[in-house]
Design an enzyme around this catalytic site. Structure first.
Site, PDB file in Angstrom:
ATOM      1  N   ASP A  75       1.236  -1.116   0.053  1.00 23.59           N
ATOM      2  CA  ASP A  75      -0.392  -0.060   0.497  1.00 23.59           C
ATOM      3  C   ASP A  75       0.601   1.424   0.028  1.00 23.59           C
ATOM      4  O   ASP A  75       1.768   1.390   0.330  1.00 23.59           O
ATOM      5  CB  ASP A  75      -0.066  -0.099   1.313  1.00 23.59           C
ATOM      6  CG  ASP A  75      -2.156   0.887   1.178  1.00 23.59           C
ATOM      7  OD1 ASP A  75      -3.073   0.924   1.454  1.00 23.59           O
ATOM      8  OD2 ASP A  75      -1.572   2.607   0.930  1.00 23.59           O
ATOM      9  N   ILE A  76       0.953   2.718  -0.612  1.00 26.24           N
ATOM     10  CA  ILE A  76       1.075   3.654  -0.909  1.00 26.24           C
ATOM     11  C   ILE A  76       1.246   4.391   0.147  1.00 26.24           C
ATOM     12  O   ILE A  76       2.201   5.157   0.554  1.00 26.24           O
ATOM     13  CB  ILE A  76       0.632   4.494  -2.412  1.00 26.24           C
ATOM     14  CG1 ILE A  76       1.709   4.920  -2.553  1.00 26.24           C
ATOM     15  CG2 ILE A  76      -0.165   4.895  -1.818  1.00 26.24           C
ATOM     16  CD1 ILE A  76       1.519   6.010  -3.729  1.00 26.24           C
TER      17      ILE A  76
ATOM     18  N   ASN B 173     -12.922  -3.062   2.484  1.00 25.62           N
ATOM     19  CA  ASN B 173     -13.768  -2.107   2.819  1.00 25.62           C
ATOM     20  C   ASN B 173     -14.759  -2.133   1.099  1.00 25.62           C
ATOM     21  O   ASN B 173     -14.372  -2.435   0.439  1.00 25.62           O
ATOM     22  CB  ASN B 173     -13.214  -0.824   2.394  1.00 25.62           C
ATOM     23  CG  ASN B 173     -12.406  -0.713   3.465  1.00 25.62           C
ATOM     24  OD1 ASN B 173     -12.460  -0.935   4.821  1.00 25.62           O
ATOM     25  ND2 ASN B 173     -10.967  -0.068   3.301  1.00 25.62           N
TER      26      ASN B 173
ATOM     27  N   HIS C 223     -10.313  -5.117  -3.124  1.00 25.44           N
ATOM     28  CA  HIS C 223      -8.858  -5.728  -3.163  1.00 25.44           C
ATOM     29  C   HIS C 223      -9.028  -6.076  -1.127  1.00 25.44           C
ATOM     30  O   HIS C 223      -9.910  -5.726  -0.871  1.00 25.44           O
ATOM     31  CB  HIS C 223      -8.027  -4.287  -3.227  1.00 25.44           C
ATOM     32  CG  HIS C 223      -8.075  -3.253  -2.677  1.00 25.44           C
ATOM     33  ND1 HIS C 223      -9.409  -3.043  -3.153  1.00 25.44           N
ATOM     34  CD2 HIS C 223      -8.056  -3.177  -1.894  1.00 25.44           C
ATOM     35  CE1 HIS C 223      -9.932  -1.479  -2.819  1.00 25.44           C
ATOM     36  NE2 HIS C 223      -8.831  -1.598  -1.597  1.00 25.44           N
ATOM     37  N   MET C 224      -8.341  -6.914  -0.887  1.00 28.68           N
ATOM     38  CA  MET C 224      -8.069  -7.133   0.280  1.00 28.68           C
ATOM     39  C   MET C 224      -6.720  -6.851   0.582  1.00 28.68           C
ATOM     40  O   MET C 224      -5.302  -6.287   0.677  1.00 28.68           O
ATOM     41  CB  MET C 224      -7.916  -8.832   0.774  1.00 28.68           C
ATOM     42  CG  MET C 224      -7.962  -9.041   1.948  1.00 28.68           C
ATOM     43  SD  MET C 224      -7.793 -10.528   2.079  1.00 28.68           S
ATOM     44  CE  MET C 224      -9.500 -11.447   1.960  1.00 28.68           C
ATOM     45  N   HIS C 225      -7.141  -5.798   2.111  1.00 28.06           N
ATOM     46  CA  HIS C 225      -5.728  -5.142   2.975  1.00 28.06           C
ATOM     47  C   HIS C 225      -5.438  -6.660   3.738  1.00 28.06           C
ATOM     48  O   HIS C 225      -6.604  -6.610   4.609  1.00 28.06           O
ATOM     49  CB  HIS C 225      -6.307  -3.952   3.789  1.00 28.06           C
ATOM     50  CG  HIS C 225      -7.004  -3.429   3.029  1.00 28.06           C
ATOM     51  ND1 HIS C 225      -6.395  -1.522   3.111  1.00 28.06           N
ATOM     52  CD2 HIS C 225      -7.847  -2.732   2.299  1.00 28.06           C
ATOM     53  CE1 HIS C 225      -7.045  -0.825   2.178  1.00 28.06           C
ATOM     54  NE2 HIS C 225      -8.255  -1.502   2.006  1.00 28.06           N
TER      55      HIS C 225
HETATM   56  P1  5GP Z   1      -9.681   1.186   0.029  1.00 23.16           P
HETATM   57  O1  5GP Z   1      -9.707   2.348   1.064  1.00 23.16           O
HETATM   58  O2  5GP Z   1     -10.300   1.402  -1.305  1.00 23.16           O
HETATM   59  O3  5GP Z   1     -10.209  -0.300   0.339  1.00 23.16           O
HETATM   60  O4  5GP Z   1      -8.327   0.959   0.366  1.00 23.16           O
HETATM   61  C1  5GP Z   1      -7.070   1.721  -1.469  1.00 23.16           C
HETATM   62  C2  5GP Z   1      -6.013   1.984  -0.741  1.00 23.16           C
HETATM   63  O5  5GP Z   1      -5.321   1.860  -2.092  1.00 23.16           O
HETATM   64  C3  5GP Z   1      -5.568   2.948   0.235  1.00 23.16           C
HETATM   65  O6  5GP Z   1      -5.399   2.495   1.442  1.00 23.16           O
HETATM   66  C4  5GP Z   1      -4.435   3.495  -0.264  1.00 23.16           C
HETATM   67  O7  5GP Z   1      -3.193   3.644   0.098  1.00 23.16           O
HETATM   68  C5  5GP Z   1      -4.163   2.559  -1.443  1.00 23.16           C
HETATM   69  N1  5GP Z   1      -3.508   2.800  -2.857  1.00 23.16           N
HETATM   70  C6  5GP Z   1      -4.206   4.007  -3.993  1.00 23.16           C
HETATM   71  N2  5GP Z   1      -3.563   4.689  -4.220  1.00 23.16           N
HETATM   72  C7  5GP Z   1      -2.788   3.413  -4.904  1.00 23.16           C
HETATM   73  C8  5GP Z   1      -1.268   3.613  -5.610  1.00 23.16           C
HETATM   74  O8  5GP Z   1      -1.216   4.066  -6.661  1.00 23.16           O
HETATM   75  N3  5GP Z   1      -0.805   2.390  -5.254  1.00 23.16           N
HETATM   76  C9  5GP Z   1      -0.703   2.138  -4.145  1.00 23.16           C
HETATM   77  N4  5GP Z   1       0.329   1.090  -4.209  1.00 23.16           N
HETATM   78  N5  5GP Z   1      -2.034   2.324  -3.374  1.00 23.16           N
HETATM   79  C10 5GP Z   1      -2.394   3.281  -3.853  1.00 23.16           C
END
Ligand code: 5GP
Ligand code: ZN
Length: 108
Positions: free
Chosen positions: A31-32, A88, A101-103
Site C-alpha cells: 500500500d502506498i 472495505n 482488494h483485500m488489505h
Molecule cells: P480502500 O479504502 O479502497 O479499501 O483502500 C485503497 C488503498 O489503496 C488505500 O489504502 C490507499 O493507500 C491505496 N492506494 C491508493 N492508490 C494507490 C496506488 O497508486 N498505489 C498503491 N500501492 N496503493 C494505493
C-alpha cells in the site's frame, strides 16, 4: 472504468508498485500509504469494482485471495502473531479504489 482504474494500471504495468507477489489470478503489492509496518493489498487481476459485484464465477478467485493472504502472512513470519484482513465495501464502508482488494495489515 478499467482504463482509468488505478489498480488496473498497476496490474498492466502502466503505473509503478512495489510487488511482493505476481500470479496468474492475483497480485500483491505494498500500500502506498501504509497504516501498519506491513500493509499489503491482495488484488485480483480481474476488474471487479466491489464485493457487491462478485458473482458465482468468482467463487474460486475469492478463495484464492484468502489463501494467498495466508501464504504471504506465513512467508513474512506474521501468521502466528496475528494480522488483519480488511475489505472495505462501497463509499460508506471506506472504499476509495473501486477495484476489489483485500488489505493485509500486520507486523506490529
Ligand atoms: P480502500 O479504502 O479502497 O479499501 O483502500 C485503497 C488503498 O489503496 C488505500 O489504502 C490507499 O493507500 C491505496 N492506494 C491508493 N492508490 C494507490 C496506488 O497508486 N498505489 C498503491 N500501492 N496503493 C494505493
Ligand atoms: Zn481495475
Amino acid at each position: 472504468m478499467e482504463r482509468e482504474c488505478v489498480f488496473c494500471k498497476i496490474i498492466r504495468g502502466e503505473s509503478p508498485a512495489d510487488f511482493v507477489y505476481k500470479g496468474e489470478e492475483i497480485v500483491v503489492f505494498k500500500d502506498i500509504r501504509p497504516e501498519a509496518p506491513i500493509h499489503l493489498l491482495v488484488v485480483p487481476r480481474k476488474h471487479i469494482p466491489t464485493v457487491n459485484d462478485l458473482t458465482e464465477e468468482d467463487r474460486l478467485l475469492v478463495g484464492e485471495m484468502f489463501l494467498k493472504a495466508r501464504a504471504i502472512a506465513q512467508r513474512l513470519g506474521i501468521a502466528e502473531r496475528g494480522y488483519r484482513l480488511i475489505l472495505n465495501v462501497e463509499r460508506g464502508g471506506g472504499q476509495i479504489i473501486f477495484h476489489l482488494h483485500m488489505h493485509l495489515l500486520g507486523g506490529w
